[in-house]
Design a protein around this motif. Structure first.
Motif, PDB file in Angstrom:
ATOM      1  N   ILE A 143      41.934  39.561  32.343  1.00  0.00           N
ATOM      2  CA  ILE A 143      40.671  38.955  32.116  1.00  0.00           C
ATOM      3  C   ILE A 143      40.604  37.906  30.911  1.00  0.00           C
ATOM      4  CG2 ILE A 143      38.099  39.217  31.304  1.00  0.00           C
ATOM      5  CD1 ILE A 143      38.268  41.463  33.369  1.00  0.00           C
ATOM      6  N   LYS A 144      41.365  38.529  29.917  1.00  0.00           N
ATOM      7  CA  LYS A 144      41.434  37.663  28.646  1.00  0.00           C
ATOM      8  C   LYS A 144      42.106  36.206  28.774  1.00  0.00           C
ATOM      9  CE  LYS A 144      39.410  40.197  25.339  1.00  0.00           C
ATOM     10  NZ  LYS A 144      38.080  39.383  24.190  1.00  0.00           N
ATOM     11  N   MET A 145      43.136  36.273  29.816  1.00  0.00           N
ATOM     12  CA  MET A 145      43.756  35.438  30.121  1.00  0.00           C
ATOM     13  C   MET A 145      43.101  34.154  30.722  1.00  0.00           C
ATOM     14  SD  MET A 145      47.889  36.679  30.992  1.00  0.00           S
ATOM     15  CE  MET A 145      47.533  37.781  32.054  1.00  0.00           C
ATOM     16  N   GLY A 146      42.281  34.775  31.656  1.00  0.00           N
ATOM     17  CA  GLY A 146      41.254  33.880  32.309  1.00  0.00           C
ATOM     18  C   GLY A 146      40.404  33.184  31.424  1.00  0.00           C
ATOM     19  N   ILE A 147      40.090  33.962  30.439  1.00  0.00           N
ATOM     20  CA  ILE A 147      38.939  33.518  29.526  1.00  0.00           C
ATOM     21  C   ILE A 147      39.569  32.160  28.627  1.00  0.00           C
ATOM     22  CG2 ILE A 147      37.650  33.778  27.362  1.00  0.00           C
ATOM     23  CD1 ILE A 147      36.967  36.639  28.861  1.00  0.00           C
ATOM     24  N   ARG A 148      40.957  32.569  28.214  1.00  0.00           N
ATOM     25  CA  ARG A 148      41.624  31.770  27.182  1.00  0.00           C
ATOM     26  C   ARG A 148      41.852  30.454  27.814  1.00  0.00           C
ATOM     27  NH1 ARG A 148      46.105  35.069  26.703  1.00  0.00           N
ATOM     28  NH2 ARG A 148      44.804  36.505  25.414  1.00  0.00           N
ATOM     29  N   GLY A 149      41.900  30.294  29.021  1.00  0.00           N
ATOM     30  CA  GLY A 149      42.092  28.960  29.632  1.00  0.00           C
ATOM     31  C   GLY A 149      40.822  28.099  29.573  1.00  0.00           C
ATOM     32  N   VAL A 150      39.866  28.471  29.350  1.00  0.00           N
ATOM     33  CA  VAL A 150      38.574  27.648  29.272  1.00  0.00           C
ATOM     34  C   VAL A 150      37.588  27.712  28.019  1.00  0.00           C
ATOM     35  CG1 VAL A 150      38.545  27.352  31.754  1.00  0.00           C
ATOM     36  CG2 VAL A 150      37.364  29.325  30.849  1.00  0.00           C
ATOM     37  N   GLU A 151      38.357  28.444  27.092  1.00  0.00           N
ATOM     38  CA  GLU A 151      37.306  28.792  26.148  1.00  0.00           C
ATOM     39  C   GLU A 151      37.137  27.724  25.258  1.00  0.00           C
ATOM     40  OE1 GLU A 151      38.843  32.053  23.842  1.00  0.00           O
ATOM     41  OE2 GLU A 151      41.201  31.119  23.456  1.00  0.00           O
ATOM     42  N   ARG A 152      38.242  26.545  25.211  1.00  0.00           N
ATOM     43  CA  ARG A 152      37.740  25.287  24.304  1.00  0.00           C
ATOM     44  C   ARG A 152      36.810  24.517  24.824  1.00  0.00           C
ATOM     45  NH1 ARG A 152      42.252  24.614  27.343  1.00  0.00           N
ATOM     46  NH2 ARG A 152      42.306  22.562  28.524  1.00  0.00           N
ATOM     47  N   PHE A 153      36.159  24.717  25.877  1.00  0.00           N
ATOM     48  CA  PHE A 153      35.256  23.889  26.387  1.00  0.00           C
ATOM     49  C   PHE A 153      33.969  24.132  26.012  1.00  0.00           C
ATOM     50  CE2 PHE A 153      37.815  23.658  30.585  1.00  0.00           C
ATOM     51  CZ  PHE A 153      38.636  22.682  30.178  1.00  0.00           C
ATOM     52  N   ASP A 154      33.820  25.498  25.175  1.00  0.00           N
ATOM     53  CA  ASP A 154      32.478  25.885  24.485  1.00  0.00           C
ATOM     54  C   ASP A 154      31.444  25.781  25.502  1.00  0.00           C
ATOM     55  OD1 ASP A 154      31.484  26.954  22.242  1.00  0.00           O
ATOM     56  OD2 ASP A 154      30.833  24.908  21.908  1.00  0.00           O
ATOM     57  N   ASN A 206      36.438  48.886  35.700  1.00  0.00           N
ATOM     58  CA  ASN A 206      36.816  48.519  34.637  1.00  0.00           C
ATOM     59  C   ASN A 206      36.638  47.055  34.295  1.00  0.00           C
ATOM     60  OD1 ASN A 206      37.539  51.059  34.135  1.00  0.00           O
ATOM     61  ND2 ASN A 206      39.931  50.726  34.448  1.00  0.00           N
ATOM     62  N   GLY A 207      37.140  46.062  35.414  1.00  0.00           N
ATOM     63  CA  GLY A 207      36.851  44.739  35.282  1.00  0.00           C
ATOM     64  C   GLY A 207      35.227  44.304  35.074  1.00  0.00           C
ATOM     65  N   LEU A 208      34.424  44.916  35.698  1.00  0.00           N
ATOM     66  CA  LEU A 208      33.073  44.888  35.207  1.00  0.00           C
ATOM     67  C   LEU A 208      32.575  44.817  33.630  1.00  0.00           C
ATOM     68  CD1 LEU A 208      31.143  46.076  38.457  1.00  0.00           C
ATOM     69  CD2 LEU A 208      31.518  43.777  37.702  1.00  0.00           C
ATOM     70  N   PHE A 209      33.190  46.062  33.044  1.00  0.00           N
ATOM     71  CA  PHE A 209      32.935  46.282  31.944  1.00  0.00           C
ATOM     72  C   PHE A 209      33.807  45.524  30.861  1.00  0.00           C
ATOM     73  CE2 PHE A 209      30.910  50.083  33.386  1.00  0.00           C
ATOM     74  CZ  PHE A 209      29.805  49.898  32.740  1.00  0.00           C
ATOM     75  N   ASP A 210      34.993  44.995  31.292  1.00  0.00           N
ATOM     76  CA  ASP A 210      35.796  44.209  30.671  1.00  0.00           C
ATOM     77  C   ASP A 210      35.161  42.756  30.307  1.00  0.00           C
ATOM     78  OD1 ASP A 210      37.967  45.846  29.814  1.00  0.00           O
ATOM     79  OD2 ASP A 210      38.773  45.593  31.717  1.00  0.00           O
ATOM     80  N   ALA A 211      34.915  42.344  31.349  1.00  0.00           N
ATOM     81  CA  ALA A 211      34.009  41.144  31.630  1.00  0.00           C
ATOM     82  C   ALA A 211      32.838  41.121  30.476  1.00  0.00           C
ATOM     83  CB  ALA A 211      33.560  40.786  32.894  1.00  0.00           C
ATOM     84  N   ALA A 212      32.028  41.831  30.694  1.00  0.00           N
ATOM     85  CA  ALA A 212      30.889  41.936  29.970  1.00  0.00           C
ATOM     86  C   ALA A 212      31.286  42.210  28.390  1.00  0.00           C
ATOM     87  CB  ALA A 212      29.753  43.160  30.398  1.00  0.00           C
ATOM     88  N   ALA A 213      32.153  42.829  28.040  1.00  0.00           N
ATOM     89  CA  ALA A 213      32.632  43.055  26.727  1.00  0.00           C
ATOM     90  C   ALA A 213      33.048  41.739  26.203  1.00  0.00           C
ATOM     91  CB  ALA A 213      33.520  44.316  26.381  1.00  0.00           C
ATOM     92  N   SER A 214      33.673  40.842  27.111  1.00  0.00           N
ATOM     93  CA  SER A 214      34.206  39.875  26.642  1.00  0.00           C
ATOM     94  C   SER A 214      33.145  38.493  26.693  1.00  0.00           C
ATOM     95  CB  SER A 214      35.274  39.341  27.527  1.00  0.00           C
ATOM     96  OG  SER A 214      36.257  40.190  27.577  1.00  0.00           O
ATOM     97  N   GLY A 215      31.998  38.823  26.853  1.00  0.00           N
ATOM     98  CA  GLY A 215      31.112  37.681  27.095  1.00  0.00           C
ATOM     99  C   GLY A 215      30.846  37.049  28.266  1.00  0.00           C
ATOM    100  N   VAL A 216      31.491  37.319  29.226  1.00  0.00           N
ATOM    101  CA  VAL A 216      31.329  36.761  30.746  1.00  0.00           C
ATOM    102  C   VAL A 216      29.855  36.855  31.213  1.00  0.00           C
ATOM    103  CG1 VAL A 216      32.188  36.737  32.957  1.00  0.00           C
ATOM    104  CG2 VAL A 216      33.566  37.022  31.200  1.00  0.00           C
ATOM    105  N   SER A 217      29.247  35.809  31.483  1.00  0.00           N
ATOM    106  CA  SER A 217      27.765  35.984  31.888  1.00  0.00           C
ATOM    107  C   SER A 217      27.537  36.470  32.995  1.00  0.00           C
ATOM    108  CB  SER A 217      27.357  34.218  31.936  1.00  0.00           C
ATOM    109  OG  SER A 217      27.396  33.579  30.722  1.00  0.00           O
ATOM    110  N   ARG A 218      28.606  36.244  34.202  1.00  0.00           N
ATOM    111  CA  ARG A 218      28.504  37.028  35.354  1.00  0.00           C
ATOM    112  C   ARG A 218      29.826  36.843  36.334  1.00  0.00           C
ATOM    113  NH1 ARG A 218      23.630  34.771  37.892  1.00  0.00           N
ATOM    114  NH2 ARG A 218      22.321  36.559  36.634  1.00  0.00           N
TER     115      ARG A 218
END
Length: 397
Positions: free
Chosen positions: A181-192, A226-238
């Motif tokens: 999940i972190k790797m997925g987020i890292r790819g687009v986080e610079r778009f803010d 686990n993925g649902l909670f990982d995503a929520a803890a990482s700030g994923v909206s949905r």
């Protein structure tokens, strides 16, 4: 975050247009979603195979759609507009093309990424310019090379990624450094931009080997929770789980794509469906009011001996009860043998900061009744397994 916000962030993929398989029974789709406590789905824009009445039937049950735009952009957007016009508030989002790296597209004389990115700008402009769709957010397309793009201004309101943990691994932590999940987020986080994950899941076809392999149904359930909670803890909206139903029968077990469902082709609830139902049921208000005296204060709790693979998230239910969620992302699948691993639980000590009137321990993998209740305690010993457990904490008034 609030428990209601967490639950609202849970969504699932459907395929209402697939009328030659499990999705032909739209009543099952509706009943399954209501039972799960999930109100948000992702699907392709309506096509010729399923009547518009199928979408209206779901909308009546407060099901809301993220609609993927098809290659025939004008017709696709017109169909999305028709659904929203017929059932106001039923369209959650409009999403650009799906995985153009796997399903190449052309647009306005362009091919590949250039076509997808240009089409996305056109989709965004249409949605923003149409009065009946203007307030609906636009999700970015998926499958383009994000490293070559610096901004999504004028193209998307939400960044969008797909995440499929590989090798039967946990979604958020693995000792080898894989954090899917972190790797997925890292790819687009610079778009803010706020982020949605529009596909996430495991297929329940046990396999050995490397890369995209399946797990058993029990491990699928653990990985999804686990993925649902990982995503929520990482700030994923949905996060949209893939998917609601196994699309077609696969009695010989040779087609991995037919085993991603929370429910089987015959509509049997897999452990993942039971666990999700249990989780959303646990996080609803109980009809009373806990009136925690810490309602307006920052709750200071301490976790001792939580290992690096351990995770925690604090939720507050609308009745005031506090939910401390703990999970431990130790290996749960042996990719060599193609069998589940039973890693030992981690013993964690929780100091609640002050005396709690009641602490209930729940495990959504095991049911909706508390496994343990303690009263008038400040310190609690908890054995944290490879999937989430919940401590429901109520302090005295």
């Amino acid at each position: 975050m609030s428990a209601d916000r967490f639950v609202d962030g849970i969504a699932v993929n459907t395929h209402i247009n697939y009328t030659d398989g499990a999705y032909a029974n739209v009543k099952n789709v509706r009943d399954d979603l209501v039972w799960l406590g999930v109100r948000h789905v992702r699907d392709a824009s309506p096509g010729a195979s399923a009547p518009m009445s199928s979408y209206a039937y779901l909308a009546v049950s407060d099901i809301k759609f993220d609609f993927l735009v098809r290659s025939e952009i004008a017709h696709s957007l017109a169909q999305i507009k028709a659904v929203e016009t017929a059932s106001r508030g039923s369209v959650d989002a409009v999403e650009g093309f799906n995985e153009i790296n796997n399903w190449p597209v052309t647009y306005d004389g362009l091919k590949g990424d250039a076509a997808g990115l240009a089409a996305q700008r056109a989709i965004y402009a249409f949605v923003r310019g149409d009065p009946s769709l203007a307030g609906i957010p636009v999700y970015d397309l998926t499958g383009y090379n994000v490293s070559s793009v610096t901004t999504r201004f004028g193209s998307a309101d939400y960044a969008n990624q797909h995440v499929y943990p590989q090798n039967g691994e946990q979604p958020g932590y693995n000792a080898n450094g894989d954090a899917w999940i972190k790797m997925g987020i890292r790819g687009v986080e610079r778009f803010d931009l706020p982020l949605v994950i529009t596909e996430f899941g495991y297929f329940s076809l046990p396999q050995s080997g490397w890369y995209q392999i399946g797990v058993d149904e029990e491990s699928q359930a653990k990985g999804i929770l686990n993925g649902l909670f990982d995503a929520a803890a990482s700030g994923v909206s949905r996060m949209y789980l893939y998917e609601l139903l196994d699309e077609k029968a696969d009695p010989r077990g040779v087609d991995a794509g037919m085993h991603y469902g929370l429910f089987t082709f015959e509509n049997r609830a897999k452990p993942a469906a039971f666990a999700l139902h249990n989780l959303t049921s646990m996080l609803k208000a109980n009809g009373g009011t806990a009136l925690n005296r810490l309602e307006g204060e920052a709750w200071r709790y301490t976790l001792t001996d939580l290992p690096p693979s351990g995770r925690s998230l604090l939720l507050r239910k609308s009745d005031g009860a506090l939910e401390l969620v703990l999970w431990n992302e130790v290996p749960f699948w042996d990719h060599t043998s193609g069998k589940p691993l039973n890693s030992p639980s981690a013993t964690v000590f929780v100091d609640l900061g002050s005396m709690a009137a009641r602490v209930n321990l729940y495990d959504p993998m095991r049911g909706i009744a508390p496994l343990q209740t303690q009263r008038n305690v400040q310190q609690v010993r908890v054995d944290v397994p490879d999937h989430p457990i919940l401590l429901d904490v109520v302090f005295p008034n």
